[in-house]
Design an enzyme around this catalytic site. Structure first.
Site, mmCIF file in Angstrom:
data_model
loop_
_atom_site.group_PDB
_atom_site.id
_atom_site.type_symbol
_atom_site.label_atom_id
_atom_site.label_comp_id
_atom_site.label_asym_id
_atom_site.label_seq_id
_atom_site.Cartn_x
_atom_site.Cartn_y
_atom_site.Cartn_z
ATOM 1 N N ARG A 122 0.798 -1.228 0.000
ATOM 2 C CA ARG A 122 0.000 0.000 0.000
ATOM 3 C C ARG A 122 0.827 1.272 0.000
ATOM 4 O O ARG A 122 0.321 2.341 -0.328
ATOM 5 C CB ARG A 122 -0.951 -0.015 1.206
ATOM 6 N N ASP A 131 -6.223 0.262 -3.856
ATOM 7 C CA ASP A 131 -6.231 -0.060 -2.428
ATOM 8 C C ASP A 131 -7.644 -0.277 -1.879
ATOM 9 O O ASP A 131 -8.292 0.637 -1.359
ATOM 10 C CB ASP A 131 -5.505 1.053 -1.658
HETATM 11 P P1 NAD Z 1 -5.249 -0.827 9.693
HETATM 12 O O1 NAD Z 1 -6.624 -1.078 9.158
HETATM 13 O O2 NAD Z 1 -4.214 -1.890 9.504
HETATM 14 O O3 NAD Z 1 -5.382 -0.513 11.241
HETATM 15 C C1 NAD Z 1 -6.264 0.467 11.721
HETATM 16 C C2 NAD Z 1 -5.589 1.283 12.800
HETATM 17 O O4 NAD Z 1 -5.425 0.486 13.959
HETATM 18 C C3 NAD Z 1 -4.188 1.786 12.428
HETATM 19 O O5 NAD Z 1 -4.163 3.178 12.526
HETATM 20 C C4 NAD Z 1 -3.289 1.120 13.450
HETATM 21 O O6 NAD Z 1 -2.187 1.931 13.826
HETATM 22 C C5 NAD Z 1 -4.247 0.910 14.599
HETATM 23 N N1 NAD Z 1 -3.808 -0.083 15.578
HETATM 24 C C6 NAD Z 1 -3.264 -1.297 15.395
HETATM 25 N N2 NAD Z 1 -2.999 -1.888 16.580
HETATM 26 C C7 NAD Z 1 -3.407 -1.025 17.540
HETATM 27 C C8 NAD Z 1 -3.422 -1.074 18.943
HETATM 28 N N3 NAD Z 1 -2.942 -2.112 19.625
HETATM 29 N N4 NAD Z 1 -3.899 -0.014 19.597
HETATM 30 C C9 NAD Z 1 -4.394 1.054 18.930
HETATM 31 N N5 NAD Z 1 -4.421 1.157 17.617
HETATM 32 C C10 NAD Z 1 -3.924 0.123 16.913
HETATM 33 O O7 NAD Z 1 -4.617 0.500 9.139
HETATM 34 P P2 NAD Z 1 -5.084 1.431 7.947
HETATM 35 O O8 NAD Z 1 -6.230 2.236 8.382
HETATM 36 O O9 NAD Z 1 -5.255 0.612 6.744
HETATM 37 O O10 NAD Z 1 -3.831 2.367 7.737
HETATM 38 C C11 NAD Z 1 -2.986 2.778 8.778
HETATM 39 C C12 NAD Z 1 -2.159 3.977 8.333
HETATM 40 O O11 NAD Z 1 -1.511 3.769 7.100
HETATM 41 C C13 NAD Z 1 -2.973 5.209 8.174
HETATM 42 O O12 NAD Z 1 -2.284 6.287 8.701
HETATM 43 C C14 NAD Z 1 -3.089 5.389 6.702
HETATM 44 O O13 NAD Z 1 -3.257 6.737 6.332
HETATM 45 C C15 NAD Z 1 -1.809 4.834 6.242
HETATM 46 N N6 NAD Z 1 -1.940 4.341 4.890
HETATM 47 C C16 NAD Z 1 -0.974 4.690 4.035
HETATM 48 C C17 NAD Z 1 -1.070 4.275 2.736
HETATM 49 C C18 NAD Z 1 -0.026 4.659 1.776
HETATM 50 O O14 NAD Z 1 1.029 5.069 2.166
HETATM 51 N N7 NAD Z 1 -0.331 4.534 0.542
HETATM 52 C C19 NAD Z 1 -2.129 3.501 2.315
HETATM 53 C C20 NAD Z 1 -3.092 3.145 3.243
HETATM 54 C C21 NAD Z 1 -2.979 3.566 4.531
#
Ligand code: NAD
Length: 399
Positions: A122, A131
């Site tokens: 991603r 994505d």
């Molecule tokens: P995810 O669905 O894997 O997880 C959701 C959230 O749960 C995340 O923010 C993670 O840090 C949090 N989490 C995991 N374990 C935890 C715990 N024990 N306690 C509290 N929180 C916990 O993640 P997501 O939403 O798919 O994406 C996470 C990050 O990655 C976001 O900041 C998003 O903006 C970024 N992201 C970047 C790209 C890219 O660079 N292209 C793409 C998608 C997402």
């Protein structure tokens, strides 16, 4: 013969469909043939006739499976589909490649190629249009806030009326990735008093930019690629203990925490659930057969505790906003197809940094490094390096 792309009717309980009429129209314009199983779009409010107008052919299930080169799917197709697949056909969808290794092995044994959205790298910028995890998480976060507004017994915003003033509802979002941020933004727009918490300190800025308060614990854990890593048992216990206070001070708790390829972390313990006051609403977006973020949550069900708190097992929120979710999913499918079709032919390049990771299986081999690791297979042999250019004797530096 042009490539045939297909979508099937999903399993009962799944309202989304992997191809939208808009994307079908574009695929047909790009000279793909599109097959849609009769009734595939019904639960997303896309009748067969709309697909036909977009240029798709409507067929019954076994004909679609037999004639498709690529089957786009939301969830993992069941045995009735897999049994009919033959070597060289390709599946593209959320195939659970890291949590259902036997399924991947079965596809490999049948020489069915499997492109699994869960494996998308991603952080590679050209992968962002593909994505599905982000597009569906965004829908889920939005819907979770609406479910909160609908299910909670009080107003979300402050209400000043002749009959008195209602205090705003306090909403806490645990896990502020894509879904969590969307839930925060939506709950804020609905007038709630919102705070967010994540194990990644980097999410503070995003939470605060939405006007919510960011909460922290003494545990922080950023892992590979900026994502959260799994916590040690000691860190988990510490985090759960510190979160208990935040949870007790809030009315609605929306949980979204995931660690890629792992069971979701337990953030709300049974003790916190038992301590929650009557009316407290937990909405657990991580609820699945693998577990959830809230003790006692059950996927697809609402549980009322003896203390009159409610736990909504909300792992299917994207499916509860099916038309928007399907539209976005289909755009992600289209983006993958753009990346793997060249001159009307499917070219699955195992050495491409995006396609090679998306590919769980190709021609009987396990390709994705993450799936290989999960299966305890050695890394794949690297591709032969391109021929090195002849050494130049000319100066290359800046004089
Ligand atoms: P995810 O669905 O894997 O997880 C959701 C959230 O749960 C995340 O923010 C993670 O840090 C949090 N989490 C995991 N374990 C935890 C715990 N024990 N306690 C509290 N929180 C916990 O993640 P997501 O939403 O798919 O994406 C996470 C990050 O990655 C976001 O900041 C998003 O903006 C970024 N992201 C970047 C790209 C890219 O660079 N292209 C793409 C998608 C997402």
């Amino acid at each position: 013969m042009s490539l045939t792309i297909a979508a099937l009717r999903e399993a009962p309980g799944e309202n989304r469909v992997a191809l939208s009429p808009e994307v079908v129209r574009k695929l047909v314009k790009s000279e793909f043939q599109v097959l849609i199983e009769a009734g595939a779009g019904t639960r997303s409010f896309y009748p067969d006739a709309v697909y036909e107008q977009a240029g798709a052919k409507i067929s019954e299930r076994s004909a679609v499976i037999k004639d498709a080169d690529v089957i786009a799917t939301i969830g993992q197709p069941g045995a009735d589909v897999v049994d009919q697949l033959t070597a060289g056909q390709t599946l593209l969808g959320l195939l659970r490649p890291l949590t259902d290794l036997d399924y991947v092995k079965e596809l490999a044994a049948k020489k069915v190629n499997a492109l699994a959205f869960e494996l998308l790298p991603r952080t590679v910028s050209r992968a962002q249009t593909m994505d599905v995890l982000s597009s569906q998480a965004s829908v889920a976060g939005y819907k979770a806030a609406l479910v909160a507004a609908d299910s909670f017994a009080r107003y979300l915003p402050m209400m000043i009326t002749a009959a008195g003033t209602a205090k705003p509802t306090k909403v806490l979002v645990l896990g502020t990735g894509v879904a969590g941020l969307q839930a925060i933004g939506t709950a804020k727009r609905l007038g709630a008093m919102v705070s967010g918490y994540d194990i990644r300190p980097a999410s503070r800025g995003e939470v605060e930019s939405l006007g919510a308060t960011f909460l922290t614990t003494s545990v922080s854990a950023t892992g590979e690629g900026g994502y959260a890593r799994a916590l040690t048992p000691e860190e988990t216990a510490q985090q759960q203990a510190e979160l208990a206070d935040f949870i007790a001070q809030n009315d609605v708790i929306i949980t979204t925490a995931q660690v890629p390829g792992r069971r979701p972390p337990l953030l709300v313990t049974q003790k916190s659930v038992d301590a929650a006051k009557a009316g407290t609403l937990f909405i657990d977006l991580a609820a699945s057969e693998l577990g959830g973020n809230v003790a006692g949550s059950q996927p697809g069900k609402t549980v009322t505790t003896p203390q009159q708190a409610q736990i909504v097992g909300a792992g299917d929120m994207a499916s509860q906003l099916p038309a928007s979710a399907s539209d976005m999913f289909a755009k992600n499918v289209q983006a993958v197809l753009n990346a793997v079709v060249q001159n009307g032919k499917l070219v699955l390049d195992v050495d491409d940094e995006v396609v090679g990771e998306l590919l769980a299986t190709y021609q009987g081999d396990i390709i994705s490094s993450r799936v290989r690791e999960a299966m305890k297979l050695p890394p794949r042999e690297p591709a032969k390096p391109a021929e090195a250019p002849a050494e130049s004797t000319e100066s290359k530096g800046v004089d």
